[in-house]
Design an enzyme around this catalytic site. Structure first.
Site, PDB file in Angstrom:
ATOM      1  N   ASN A   1      66.776 -12.970  37.816  1.00  0.00           N
ATOM      2  CA  ASN A   1      66.990 -11.633  38.366  1.00  0.00           C
ATOM      3  C   ASN A   1      68.191 -11.686  39.309  1.00  0.00           C
ATOM      4  O   ASN A   1      68.115 -12.267  40.390  1.00  0.00           O
ATOM      5  CB  ASN A   1      65.726 -11.191  39.106  1.00  0.00           C
TER       6      ASN A   1
ATOM      7  N   HIS B   1      67.741  -3.420  33.934  1.00  0.00           N
ATOM      8  CA  HIS B   1      67.771  -4.455  34.959  1.00  0.00           C
ATOM      9  C   HIS B   1      66.832  -5.589  34.550  1.00  0.00           C
ATOM     10  O   HIS B   1      65.689  -5.359  34.156  1.00  0.00           O
ATOM     11  CB  HIS B   1      67.341  -3.862  36.300  1.00  0.00           C
TER      12      HIS B   1
ATOM     13  N   CYS C   1      68.568  -3.763  43.501  1.00  0.00           N
ATOM     14  CA  CYS C   1      68.645  -3.893  42.039  1.00  0.00           C
ATOM     15  C   CYS C   1      69.146  -2.631  41.348  1.00  0.00           C
ATOM     16  O   CYS C   1      69.559  -2.686  40.185  1.00  0.00           O
ATOM     17  CB  CYS C   1      67.272  -4.286  41.481  1.00  0.00           C
TER      18      CYS C   1
END
Length: 320
Positions: A277, A247, A110
């Protein structure tokens, strides 16, 4: 010289899975998922990481008025390549015809897009590159267990990109780090060790495994710290930042981070409800959405921050 973003692009697959779709085979519901994550739907790819990366890259180059022939370096943040080799970045180079570009994939989950942007800044500031294409692309649907409601409801597929060139302004400060001692809190096994002398015992699947509570605690503690450090390094107070592009891991995490930093939620854009996500793709996709909507004004200051598996984090301050 600094690395300045001149153009952005993104790509989301056509196929969308809503929470109600997942509830057809999982013991879950739209309300259960939204309450815990803020996610309503996510996209799943029918092509793969490289094709999505190429589409986002083409859009970024066009948006920035940059030709593929100008690109010196292609950096792709991904943990879900289609092949171990060739790299996604080499596949992008081939598809674009960017024949003079060096190519490198960066595996930081990520945080991958932020690590790649930081690498672009290093190359440009050192004079090793003039024009860099940075991409975050993930096919998370290939590494989640679609019978595990604790993970499969979270993730989505997509790609985002930024085209950068050397300029007088751009990336002003960077903060990066990892906490490998906690790395197994979010893991995804690779190919088992099998050779003439060794044969490791691995579980049958290669799906993501996650300690959700550990990841949540890491994020809400680490993200405010890295943002404060990078703002201090840039010599810019939080009040001067127009957008904090985080994020998109979990809505509750973003609310907690904003509260900790004392920043108003109108400065914290979110698209997690629509995308889930997307790991390394989440920051560039959100950045492109803001850019395409005309919400980014040249000269204003932004904070970009990614965090996740590793455990890793990366933040930067840039002048748009």
């Amino acid at each position: 010289m600094k690395a300045r973003i001149l153009g952005t692009g993104s790509y989301l697959p056509e196929r969308c899975l809503t929470n109600d779709d997942l509830a057809q085979w999982l013991d879950t519901s739209d309300a259960w998922i939204r309450e815990r994550t803020g996610i309503g739907r996510r996209y799943v790819s029918e092509a793969g990481t490289a094709e999505m990366a190429v589409r986002a890259a083409k859009a970024a180059l066009e948006n920035g008025g940059i030709s593929a022939e100008e690109v010196d370096l292609i950096l792709v943040g991904t943990m879900t390549p289609d092949y171990f080799c060739p790299s996604v970045s080499c596949q992008v180079q081939c598809a674009l015809g960017a024949d003079r570009a060096a190519c490198l994939d960066i595996s930081a989950a990520c945080s991958g897009f932020l690590f790649a942007l930081s690498t672009a800044q290093a190359y440009i500031s050192s004079g090793m590159a003039e024009t860099v294409l940075v991409i975050g692309a993930e096919t998370m649907s290939r590494v989640v267990d679609w019978e595990d409601r604790g993970t499969c409801v979270l993730f989505g597929d997509g790609a985002g990109a930024a085209a950068l060139q050397a300029g007088e302004t751009g990336i002003l400060a960077v903060d990066m780090g990892c906490r490998g001692s906690k790395g197994m809190a979010l893991s995804c096994p690779a190919v088992p060790l099998q050779n003439p002398t060794e044969r490791a015992r691995y579980e049958e699947n290669s799906f993501i495994r996650m300690d959700g509570q550990e990841i949540f605690k890491f994020a809400v503690r680490t993200v405010p710290d890295t943002v404060r450090r990078v703002l201090q390094a840039a010599g810019i107070p939080a009040e001067e930042i127009s957008h904090f592009v985080f994020h998109q891991a979990n809505r509750r995490i973003l609310l907690s981070v904003a509260k900790n930093l004392g920043i108003p939620m109108e400065k914290v854009p979110m698209n997690i409800e629509r995308t889930g996500n997307m790991s390394a793709a989440s920051v560039p996709v959100l950045l492109d959405e803001l850019n395409r909507k005309g919400e980014l004004v040249r000269g204003e200051k932004l904070v970009l921050s990614g965090f996740g598996a590793g455990l890793s984090w990366g933040s930067l301050v840039l002048e748009w």
